[in-house]
Design a protein around this motif. Structure first.
Motif, PDB file in Angstrom:
ATOM      1  N   LEU A 132      12.812  12.154   0.430  1.00  0.00           N
ATOM      2  CA  LEU A 132      13.787  11.300   1.121  1.00  0.00           C
ATOM      3  C   LEU A 132      13.075  10.363   2.076  1.00  0.00           C
ATOM      4  O   LEU A 132      11.896  10.564   2.390  1.00  0.00           O
ATOM      5  CB  LEU A 132      14.872  12.120   1.853  1.00  0.00           C
ATOM      6  CG  LEU A 132      14.537  13.352   2.686  1.00  0.00           C
ATOM      7  CD1 LEU A 132      13.626  13.030   3.829  1.00  0.00           C
ATOM      8  CD2 LEU A 132      15.816  13.956   3.253  1.00  0.00           C
ATOM      9  N   ASN A 133      13.768   9.309   2.493  1.00  0.00           N
ATOM     10  CA  ASN A 133      13.161   8.398   3.465  1.00  0.00           C
ATOM     11  C   ASN A 133      13.768   8.646   4.842  1.00  0.00           C
ATOM     12  O   ASN A 133      14.662   9.474   5.006  1.00  0.00           O
ATOM     13  CB  ASN A 133      13.278   6.935   3.009  1.00  0.00           C
ATOM     14  CG  ASN A 133      14.712   6.438   2.942  1.00  0.00           C
ATOM     15  OD1 ASN A 133      15.571   6.883   3.719  1.00  0.00           O
ATOM     16  ND2 ASN A 133      14.978   5.523   2.030  1.00  0.00           N
ATOM     17  N   ARG A 134      13.297   7.902   5.842  1.00  0.00           N
ATOM     18  CA  ARG A 134      13.734   8.187   7.220  1.00  0.00           C
ATOM     19  C   ARG A 134      15.228   7.934   7.428  1.00  0.00           C
ATOM     20  O   ARG A 134      15.866   8.611   8.223  1.00  0.00           O
ATOM     21  CB  ARG A 134      12.904   7.395   8.230  1.00  0.00           C
ATOM     22  CG  ARG A 134      12.998   5.892   8.027  1.00  0.00           C
ATOM     23  CD  ARG A 134      12.851   5.154   9.335  1.00  0.00           C
ATOM     24  NE  ARG A 134      11.549   5.356   9.955  1.00  0.00           N
ATOM     25  CZ  ARG A 134      11.386   5.479  11.267  1.00  0.00           C
ATOM     26  NH1 ARG A 134      12.425   5.467  12.067  1.00  0.00           N
ATOM     27  NH2 ARG A 134      10.186   5.582  11.766  1.00  0.00           N
ATOM     28  N   TYR A 135      15.798   6.998   6.655  1.00  0.00           N
ATOM     29  CA  TYR A 135      17.242   6.745   6.783  1.00  0.00           C
ATOM     30  C   TYR A 135      18.040   7.941   6.280  1.00  0.00           C
ATOM     31  O   TYR A 135      19.048   8.321   6.870  1.00  0.00           O
ATOM     32  CB  TYR A 135      17.634   5.471   6.007  1.00  0.00           C
ATOM     33  CG  TYR A 135      16.951   4.245   6.551  1.00  0.00           C
ATOM     34  CD1 TYR A 135      17.479   3.556   7.647  1.00  0.00           C
ATOM     35  CD2 TYR A 135      15.756   3.784   5.996  1.00  0.00           C
ATOM     36  CE1 TYR A 135      16.843   2.448   8.164  1.00  0.00           C
ATOM     37  CE2 TYR A 135      15.106   2.680   6.506  1.00  0.00           C
ATOM     38  CZ  TYR A 135      15.653   2.011   7.596  1.00  0.00           C
ATOM     39  OH  TYR A 135      15.012   0.919   8.109  1.00  0.00           O
ATOM     40  N   HIS A 136      17.554   8.521   5.158  1.00  0.00           N
ATOM     41  CA  HIS A 136      18.215   9.725   4.638  1.00  0.00           C
ATOM     42  C   HIS A 136      18.096  10.867   5.641  1.00  0.00           C
ATOM     43  O   HIS A 136      19.054  11.608   5.872  1.00  0.00           O
ATOM     44  CB  HIS A 136      17.578  10.158   3.311  1.00  0.00           C
ATOM     45  CG  HIS A 136      17.674   9.150   2.222  1.00  0.00           C
ATOM     46  ND1 HIS A 136      16.624   8.836   1.390  1.00  0.00           N
ATOM     47  CD2 HIS A 136      18.699   8.359   1.844  1.00  0.00           C
ATOM     48  CE1 HIS A 136      17.007   7.912   0.532  1.00  0.00           C
ATOM     49  NE2 HIS A 136      18.261   7.601   0.785  1.00  0.00           N
ATOM     50  N   ALA A 137      16.902  11.003   6.235  1.00  0.00           N
ATOM     51  CA  ALA A 137      16.673  12.085   7.201  1.00  0.00           C
ATOM     52  C   ALA A 137      17.602  11.922   8.402  1.00  0.00           C
ATOM     53  O   ALA A 137      18.161  12.904   8.904  1.00  0.00           O
ATOM     54  CB  ALA A 137      15.214  12.099   7.643  1.00  0.00           C
ATOM     55  N   LEU A 138      17.804  10.663   8.835  1.00  0.00           N
ATOM     56  CA  LEU A 138      18.707  10.392   9.957  1.00  0.00           C
ATOM     57  C   LEU A 138      20.154  10.684   9.560  1.00  0.00           C
ATOM     58  O   LEU A 138      20.889  11.321  10.314  1.00  0.00           O
ATOM     59  CB  LEU A 138      18.576   8.937  10.408  1.00  0.00           C
ATOM     60  CG  LEU A 138      17.294   8.576  11.170  1.00  0.00           C
ATOM     61  CD1 LEU A 138      17.228   7.068  11.404  1.00  0.00           C
ATOM     62  CD2 LEU A 138      17.235   9.325  12.500  1.00  0.00           C
ATOM     63  N   ALA A 139      20.539  10.238   8.350  1.00  0.00           N
ATOM     64  CA  ALA A 139      21.913  10.457   7.881  1.00  0.00           C
ATOM     65  C   ALA A 139      22.220  11.952   7.802  1.00  0.00           C
ATOM     66  O   ALA A 139      23.329  12.388   8.125  1.00  0.00           O
ATOM     67  CB  ALA A 139      22.109   9.795   6.512  1.00  0.00           C
ATOM     68  N   LYS A 141      20.875  14.110   9.620  1.00  0.00           N
ATOM     69  CA  LYS A 141      20.622  14.682  10.964  1.00  0.00           C
ATOM     70  C   LYS A 141      19.545  15.764  10.947  1.00  0.00           C
ATOM     71  O   LYS A 141      19.652  16.797  11.619  1.00  0.00           O
ATOM     72  CB  LYS A 141      21.919  15.221  11.581  1.00  0.00           C
ATOM     73  CG  LYS A 141      22.957  14.119  11.845  1.00  0.00           C
ATOM     74  CD  LYS A 141      24.040  14.627  12.770  1.00  0.00           C
ATOM     75  CE  LYS A 141      24.925  13.546  13.371  1.00  0.00           C
ATOM     76  NZ  LYS A 141      25.241  12.377  12.594  1.00  0.00           N
ATOM     77  N   LEU A 142      18.498  15.508  10.146  1.00  0.00           N
ATOM     78  CA  LEU A 142      17.384  16.466  10.086  1.00  0.00           C
ATOM     79  C   LEU A 142      16.480  16.283  11.291  1.00  0.00           C
ATOM     80  O   LEU A 142      15.762  17.196  11.688  1.00  0.00           O
ATOM     81  CB  LEU A 142      16.576  16.273   8.791  1.00  0.00           C
ATOM     82  CG  LEU A 142      17.389  16.348   7.496  1.00  0.00           C
ATOM     83  CD1 LEU A 142      16.477  16.178   6.279  1.00  0.00           C
ATOM     84  CD2 LEU A 142      18.140  17.686   7.407  1.00  0.00           C
ATOM     85  N   ALA A 143      16.494  15.063  11.860  1.00  0.00           N
ATOM     86  CA  ALA A 143      15.692  14.742  13.042  1.00  0.00           C
ATOM     87  C   ALA A 143      16.246  13.451  13.622  1.00  0.00           C
ATOM     88  O   ALA A 143      16.979  12.723  12.942  1.00  0.00           O
ATOM     89  CB  ALA A 143      14.227  14.542  12.647  1.00  0.00           C
ATOM     90  N   THR A 144      15.899  13.173  14.895  1.00  0.00           N
ATOM     91  CA  THR A 144      16.322  11.908  15.500  1.00  0.00           C
ATOM     92  C   THR A 144      15.267  10.842  15.186  1.00  0.00           C
ATOM     93  O   THR A 144      14.150  11.175  14.755  1.00  0.00           O
ATOM     94  CB  THR A 144      16.431  12.046  17.029  1.00  0.00           C
ATOM     95  OG1 THR A 144      15.113  12.283  17.557  1.00  0.00           O
ATOM     96  CG2 THR A 144      17.358  13.184  17.427  1.00  0.00           C
ATOM     97  N   SER A 145      15.593   9.576  15.442  1.00  0.00           N
ATOM     98  CA  SER A 145      14.602   8.532  15.141  1.00  0.00           C
ATOM     99  C   SER A 145      13.377   8.667  16.042  1.00  0.00           C
ATOM    100  O   SER A 145      12.260   8.425  15.604  1.00  0.00           O
ATOM    101  CB  SER A 145      15.217   7.137  15.213  1.00  0.00           C
ATOM    102  OG  SER A 145      15.770   6.937  16.472  1.00  0.00           O
ATOM    103  N   GLU A 146      13.584   9.122  17.293  1.00  0.00           N
ATOM    104  CA  GLU A 146      12.433   9.350  18.191  1.00  0.00           C
ATOM    105  C   GLU A 146      11.545  10.462  17.635  1.00  0.00           C
ATOM    106  O   GLU A 146      10.317  10.359  17.665  1.00  0.00           O
ATOM    107  CB  GLU A 146      12.894   9.744  19.607  1.00  0.00           C
ATOM    108  CG  GLU A 146      13.577   8.647  20.402  1.00  0.00           C
ATOM    109  CD  GLU A 146      15.027   8.390  19.967  1.00  0.00           C
ATOM    110  OE1 GLU A 146      15.623   9.278  19.311  1.00  0.00           O
ATOM    111  OE2 GLU A 146      15.552   7.305  20.272  1.00  0.00           O
TER     112      GLU A 146
END
Ligand code: TMP
Length: 239
Positions: A132-139, A141-146
């Motif tokens: 997955l990419n960072r947008y998927h990870a954010l969607a 809620k696996l981690a915050t953008s920080e």
């Protein structure tokens, strides 16, 4: 430090509670799996090598300013670590093409990249650890953008330190997988292991594989490869 009840058993390690709620003991097994547990076996002595190699490399990371969960080696197979909650992302850095990258993009193994790549997969055995990419990870809620930013920064820093060290040992760092954890105060630290199970390590001259691909690909000489890579580490890692 008292080893209390087991809190988790993974494919290669067990984790135990201790009398300090902030500290866990990790116990490395000789069990080896591949292809999400489909292939099973043992690599005699692997637990000792992976424990000792991980700890020495974690100390190098700390010296380079990368925070880790490492506290203290307790025995050949056991290490005291800080209790973290694991961020459910597998972070993969690649310097050369190999493995799933070569397969996915239809290229040969061994192409040297101009710059390292980073990719994430969702740490979820039931789903087979999908990319997955960072947008998927954010969607999800696996981690915050920080947190993702910190993870990326640390992962590339780990690559710089590891690549330089293995080069001294006449070893090419092809790629590797990292996992990060969160301390109770939210700080991101490097966790899990850095070992021949989680890195591709090739002899710089002969390109001989000195890692778990020998097990994954039924190449034989698995124990010898782990022994050889540990020997090289010890020869170049002054205490
Ligand atoms: P890959 O080419 O199969 O995606 O693997 C990339 C790197 O990540 C390689 O060094 C092996 C490591 N790895 C793990 O540590 N655990 C895993 O479950 C997988 C699939 C790869």
């Amino acid at each position: 430090m008292q080893k209390l009840e087991q809190v988790y058993e993974g494919k290669a390690k067990k984790v135990f509670r201790t009398d300090d709620p902030e500290l866990f003991i990790v116990d490395y097994k000789d069990d080896a799996t591949a292809f999400n547990g489909l292939k099973k076996g043992t690599i005699a002595g692997k637990g000792v090598i992976n424990n000792q190699m991980t700890n020495r490399l974690m100390v190098k990371m700390e010296k380079a300013g990368i925070p880790t969960h490492f506290v203290k080696e307790l025995s050949e197979r056991e290490t005291l670590v800080k209790r973290v909650s694991i961020v459910p992302l597998e972070v993969i850095i690649r310097n050369l093409s190999a493995g799933s990258f070569a397969k996915r993009y239809g290229v040969e193994e061994g192409i040297v990249f101009d710059a390292p790549t980073i990719e994430f997969s969702y740490k979820n055995d039931d789903l087979g650890d999908p990319l997955l990419n960072r947008y998927h990870a954010l969607a999800l809620k696996l981690a915050t953008s920080e947190e993702i930013e910190a993870i990326e920064k640390y992962a590339f820093a780990v690559n710089d330190v590891l690549k330089a060290f293995w080069a001294e040992c006449d070893v090419t760092l092809v790629d590797f997988k990292l996992e990060f954890g969160k301390l109770p105060d939210g700080t991101i630290v490097l966790a899990d292991e850095i070992s021949p199970d989680t890195c591709r390590l090739w002899d710089s001259k002969t390109h001989e594989k000195l890692d778990k691909d020998r097990f994954r690909r039924d190449m034989g000489g698995v124990e010898d490869a782990y022994t050889e890579i540990m020997k090289r580490l010890l020869a170049h890692d002054a205490d």
